[in-house]
Design a protein around this motif. Structure first.
Motif, short mmCIF file in Angstrom:
data_model
loop_
_atom_site.label_atom_id
_atom_site.label_comp_id
_atom_site.label_asym_id
_atom_site.label_seq_id
_atom_site.Cartn_x
_atom_site.Cartn_y
_atom_site.Cartn_z
N UNK A 164 0.83 -1.21 0.00
CA UNK A 164 0.00 0.00 0.00
C UNK A 164 0.86 1.25 0.00
N UNK A 165 1.96 1.21 0.73
CA UNK A 165 2.89 2.35 0.75
C UNK A 165 3.51 2.54 -0.64
N UNK A 166 3.93 1.45 -1.25
CA UNK A 166 4.54 1.53 -2.59
C UNK A 166 3.52 2.05 -3.61
N UNK A 167 2.29 1.57 -3.51
CA UNK A 167 1.25 2.03 -4.42
C UNK A 167 1.03 3.53 -4.29
N UNK A 168 0.99 4.04 -3.06
CA UNK A 168 0.84 5.48 -2.85
C UNK A 168 2.04 6.23 -3.43
N UNK A 186 4.03 10.20 -6.95
CA UNK A 186 5.34 10.54 -7.47
C UNK A 186 6.48 10.43 -6.48
N UNK A 187 6.19 10.06 -5.23
CA UNK A 187 7.26 9.96 -4.23
C UNK A 187 8.27 8.88 -4.59
N UNK A 188 7.87 7.92 -5.42
CA UNK A 188 8.78 6.85 -5.82
C UNK A 188 9.98 7.37 -6.59
N UNK A 189 9.85 8.57 -7.17
CA UNK A 189 10.95 9.16 -7.94
C UNK A 189 12.01 9.79 -7.06
N UNK A 190 11.72 9.95 -5.77
CA UNK A 190 12.70 10.47 -4.83
C UNK A 190 13.67 9.35 -4.50
N UNK A 191 14.97 9.50 -4.81
CA UNK A 191 15.90 8.39 -4.60
C UNK A 191 16.02 7.98 -3.14
N UNK A 231 15.10 4.24 -1.97
CA UNK A 231 16.07 3.44 -1.23
C UNK A 231 15.45 2.87 0.03
N UNK A 232 14.64 3.68 0.75
CA UNK A 232 14.00 3.20 1.97
C UNK A 232 13.00 2.09 1.66
N UNK A 233 12.31 2.21 0.56
CA UNK A 233 11.36 1.16 0.17
C UNK A 233 12.10 -0.14 -0.12
N UNK A 241 4.39 7.79 6.30
CA UNK A 241 4.14 9.24 6.47
C UNK A 241 5.06 10.06 5.57
N UNK A 242 6.30 9.58 5.37
CA UNK A 242 7.22 10.29 4.48
C UNK A 242 6.69 10.23 3.04
N UNK A 243 6.17 9.09 2.64
CA UNK A 243 5.62 8.95 1.29
C UNK A 243 4.37 9.81 1.13
N UNK A 244 3.50 9.82 2.12
CA UNK A 244 2.26 10.58 2.03
C UNK A 244 2.50 12.08 2.02
#
Length: 392
Positions: A267-271, A276-281, A285-287, A335-338
């Protein structure tokens, strides 16, 4: 360690999967995904009905010996059941404390009369249990309990206070660690008593949590009574029994717990992908680290379950440290992703989304069930042989 399953085990997996698919239907279908830590208030009565349905069809107490009402299934098949139950997103069970903690304790230490009286009720989910361990002055340091019990004829009379008692407001019975030898200290003089909750002299006060729910409680015993025969093991030797219960607590069901963790991580990865948070390196890395940590946790749990029972206390402490810190970190990552929206409730007065609830509840993971500090002390003193920490 061989982590492969036999053809017969895989056939059992299909049996479990097919049964859940067929029976999590109708009204039960609406229970999928409900309940669990921070959400025990969700459809409790309906989930209790589902647990009783499982019991009626032979899906409770799977690892218990058949002579005690279980199915005597192998470790591999118990793991398979918990995996498939979690993958089906079936509702959180309400009978965990009876099935996973008290039942195995009675099988190991209970009298024949206690087993006959209580085990069938646990298998059928006709009686629910809570755990009377922690106190305001004795949290992770269980040996400091001050709740007292004295014999009065053919009954124990209990006075004291317990706290953080999960689901006490639903429980019919409580297994209580109390001091029964006057003047005793620390581990000595404790007894493990089975106490009915629905009586004068027992008061339950819910504790409102950060999530806004109240699955934890304070429990006050003021002249509460239970039969003299309802002490498990020898009076005054309750520490050994209480520690055995804690060992059972970190057993098979943790495998299913990790599949729930995987669902939360997904669910975190999907969010992260959607916003667009997935583009933050840094976040990416944390994921990646979270995914690797989850896999390491799973392998460690399986190795622990299949390992040498003599290393139980140490392995249990390692497992608790691993999953509790990982899960707390997942809440922080969520929370960082959101981002900023994570600071705003979803609706008035205090409606949280799943990730907000994950973050808030997971703050308690490193405290309940033995805090991080206590687990590290156990490893330092009992495994590494380091000097004991100074105690008052």
């Amino acid at each position: 360690m061989d982590l492969t399953y036999s053809a017969a085990d895989e056939a059992f997996r299909l049996e479990v999967r097919d049964w859940l698919a067929a029976h999590l239907s109708g009204d039960f279908a609406e229970l999928r995904g409900l309940g669990g830590p921070g959400r025990e208030n969700q459809a409790f009565d309906e989930r209790l009905e589902w647990d009783r349905y499982l019991g009626a069809h032979g899906w409770t107490c799977l690892g218990w010996p058949t002579e005690h009402g279980g199915r005597g299934l192998s470790l591999a098949r118990q793991i398979i059941f918990h995996e498939e139950y979690a993958r089906a997103n079936a509702p959180a069970r309400v009978n965990h404390l009876g099935e996973e903690l008290l039942g195995p304790t009675l099988i190991a230490f209970g009298s024949p009369e206690q087993r006959r009286r209580f085990l069938p009720e646990i298998v059928a989910v006709r009686e629910l249990w809570c755990q009377g361990y922690s106190e305001p002055g004795a949290g992770s340091d269980l040996a400091s309990v001050a709740t007292r019990a004295r014999l009065d004829g053919d009954e124990w009379i209990i006075d004291g206070q317990k706290v953080w008692t999960s689901l006490a407001h639903h429980a019919d019975w409580c297994f209580v660690v109390a001091r029964t030898v006057p003047g005793s200290r620390r581990h000595d003089g404790l007894s493990y008593l089975l106490v009915p909750m629905r009586q004068d002299g027992v008061e339950v006060r819910p504790i409102t949590q950060l999530t806004g729910t109240s699955e934890f409680n304070e429990v006050y015993f003021d002249g509460a009574r239970t039969e003299a025969s309802l002490v498990v093991g020898t009076p005054g030797d309750g520490w050994k029994v209480a520690m055995a219960t804690l060992g059972f607590e970190r057993g098979i069901s943790t495998v299913g717990q990790q599949i729930g963790f995987a669902r939360e991580l997904d669910a975190v990865i999907d969010l992260a992908r959607r916003n667009g948070a997935i583009d933050d390196p840094v976040i990416c890395d944390r994921i990646a680290h979270a995914r690797m940590g989850l896999e390491a946790m799973r392998l460690h749990a399986l190795r622990t379950l299949a390992g040498d029972a003599s290393t139980g206390p140490a392995q249990a402490s390692v497992s608790k440290l691993v999953w509790a810190n990982w899960h707390r970190g997942l809440g922080e990552l969520a929370m960082q992703v959101a981002g900023a929206p994570s600071l705003v409730v979803q609706a008035s007065p205090y409606e949280l989304d799943d990730l907000q609830r994950l973050f808030l509840y997971s703050r308690s993971d490193t405290i309940y069930g033995g805090s991080n500090e206590i687990q590290r002390n156990i490893l330092a003193e009992r495994v590494l042989g380091l000097p004991r920490e100074a105690r008052p």
